[in-house]
Design a protein around this motif. Structure first.
Motif, short mmCIF file in Angstrom:
data_model
loop_
_atom_site.label_atom_id
_atom_site.label_comp_id
_atom_site.label_asym_id
_atom_site.label_seq_id
_atom_site.Cartn_x
_atom_site.Cartn_y
_atom_site.Cartn_z
N ILE A 170 0.80 -1.25 -0.11
CA ILE A 170 -0.02 -0.04 0.01
C ILE A 170 1.06 1.27 -0.12
CG2 ILE A 170 -1.59 1.26 1.30
CD1 ILE A 170 -2.56 -1.32 2.40
N ILE A 171 0.66 2.15 -1.10
CA ILE A 171 1.58 3.47 -1.15
C ILE A 171 0.56 4.45 -0.62
CG2 ILE A 171 3.09 2.40 -2.70
CD1 ILE A 171 1.59 3.86 -4.91
N ALA A 172 -0.59 4.54 -0.64
CA ALA A 172 -1.46 5.42 -0.14
C ALA A 172 -2.89 5.02 0.09
CB ALA A 172 -1.74 6.61 -1.32
N LEU A 173 -3.47 5.54 1.15
CA LEU A 173 -4.54 4.85 2.01
C LEU A 173 -5.49 5.99 2.42
CD1 LEU A 173 -6.00 2.39 2.72
CD2 LEU A 173 -5.06 2.75 4.89
N THR A 174 -6.87 6.04 2.10
CA THR A 174 -7.80 6.84 2.48
C THR A 174 -9.04 6.23 2.85
OG1 THR A 174 -8.53 9.26 2.07
CG2 THR A 174 -8.47 7.70 0.18
N GLN A 175 -9.90 7.06 3.63
CA GLN A 175 -11.21 6.62 3.79
C GLN A 175 -12.05 7.38 2.91
OE1 GLN A 175 -12.75 6.82 7.82
NE2 GLN A 175 -14.68 6.01 7.34
N LYS A 176 -12.89 6.73 2.24
CA LYS A 176 -13.67 7.84 1.48
C LYS A 176 -15.02 7.96 1.97
CE LYS A 176 -15.74 5.61 -2.18
NZ LYS A 176 -16.16 4.90 -3.56
N THR A 177 -15.29 9.44 2.36
CA THR A 177 -16.41 9.65 2.86
C THR A 177 -17.36 10.78 2.19
OG1 THR A 177 -15.35 9.15 5.04
CG2 THR A 177 -17.30 10.54 5.19
N ASN A 178 -18.73 10.63 2.30
CA ASN A 178 -19.45 11.90 1.89
C ASN A 178 -20.90 11.68 2.64
OD1 ASN A 178 -21.38 10.16 0.65
ND2 ASN A 178 -19.97 9.96 -1.13
N TRP A 179 -21.62 12.70 2.45
CA TRP A 179 -22.73 12.79 3.16
C TRP A 179 -23.65 11.54 2.98
CZ3 TRP A 179 -27.74 12.61 1.22
CH2 TRP A 179 -27.93 12.83 -0.17
N MET A 180 -23.79 10.93 1.85
CA MET A 180 -24.42 10.00 1.43
C MET A 180 -24.15 8.56 2.30
SD MET A 180 -27.15 8.67 0.18
CE MET A 180 -28.08 9.16 -1.45
N SER A 181 -22.58 8.46 2.06
CA SER A 181 -22.33 7.09 2.93
C SER A 181 -22.31 7.28 4.33
CB SER A 181 -20.82 7.07 2.53
OG SER A 181 -19.90 8.05 3.19
N SER A 182 -22.26 8.25 4.91
CA SER A 182 -22.51 8.69 6.31
C SER A 182 -23.95 8.38 6.80
CB SER A 182 -22.25 10.03 6.79
OG SER A 182 -21.14 10.34 6.79
N LEU A 183 -24.81 8.85 5.87
CA LEU A 183 -26.28 8.50 5.87
C LEU A 183 -26.70 6.96 5.83
CD1 LEU A 183 -29.16 9.95 6.33
CD2 LEU A 183 -29.32 10.07 3.84
N MET A 184 -26.00 6.53 4.76
CA MET A 184 -26.32 4.88 4.67
C MET A 184 -25.58 3.95 5.53
SD MET A 184 -28.24 4.85 1.77
CE MET A 184 -28.02 3.25 1.00
N GLY A 185 -24.72 4.63 6.26
CA GLY A 185 -23.85 3.57 7.40
C GLY A 185 -23.05 2.86 6.96
N THR A 186 -22.19 3.20 5.66
CA THR A 186 -21.08 2.52 5.01
C THR A 186 -19.61 3.06 5.40
OG1 THR A 186 -21.41 3.72 2.80
CG2 THR A 186 -22.70 1.88 3.32
#
Length: 73
Positions: free
Chosen positions: A41-57
Motif C-alpha cells: 500500500i502506497i496511499a490509503l484513505t477513507q472515502k466519505t461523503n454525506w450519502m455514505s454517512s447517511l447509509m452507514g457504510t
C-alpha cells in the motif's frame, strides 16, 4: 471491491462495508489485495461523503504497487 489498474505494477483498490467499522473494512481490504503478488500500500484513505454517512457504510481506497505475475512485454 473494485479494482482499476494505473500501470502494470500499480492499481487502485476500493472496498466498502456496511456500518462504521474500520476493522471490518481493513479485513475486506486485506482480502481484496490477495490476488496481487507482494502488494504494498502506497496511499490509503477513507472515502466519505454525506450519502455514505447517511447509509452507514465505510469505504477504503488504497493505491498499491505489486509484482506482476506475468512478464511485461
Amino acid at each position: 471491491s473494485q479494482r482499476m489498474a494505473l500501470t502494470h505494477t500499480q492499481a487502485l483498490v476500493t472496498v466498502t462495508v456496511r456500518g462504521n467499522d474500520l476493522g471490518r473494512a481493513s479485513e475486506s481490504l486485506r482480502q481484496a489485495l490477495l490476488p496481487y503478488s507482494d502488494a504494498r500500500i502506497i496511499a490509503l484513505t477513507q472515502k466519505t461523503n454525506w450519502m455514505s454517512s447517511l447509509m452507514g457504510t465505510t469505504a477504503i481506497l488504497a493505491a498499491i504497487e505489486y509484482t506482476p505475475t506475468t512478464p511485461v512485454a
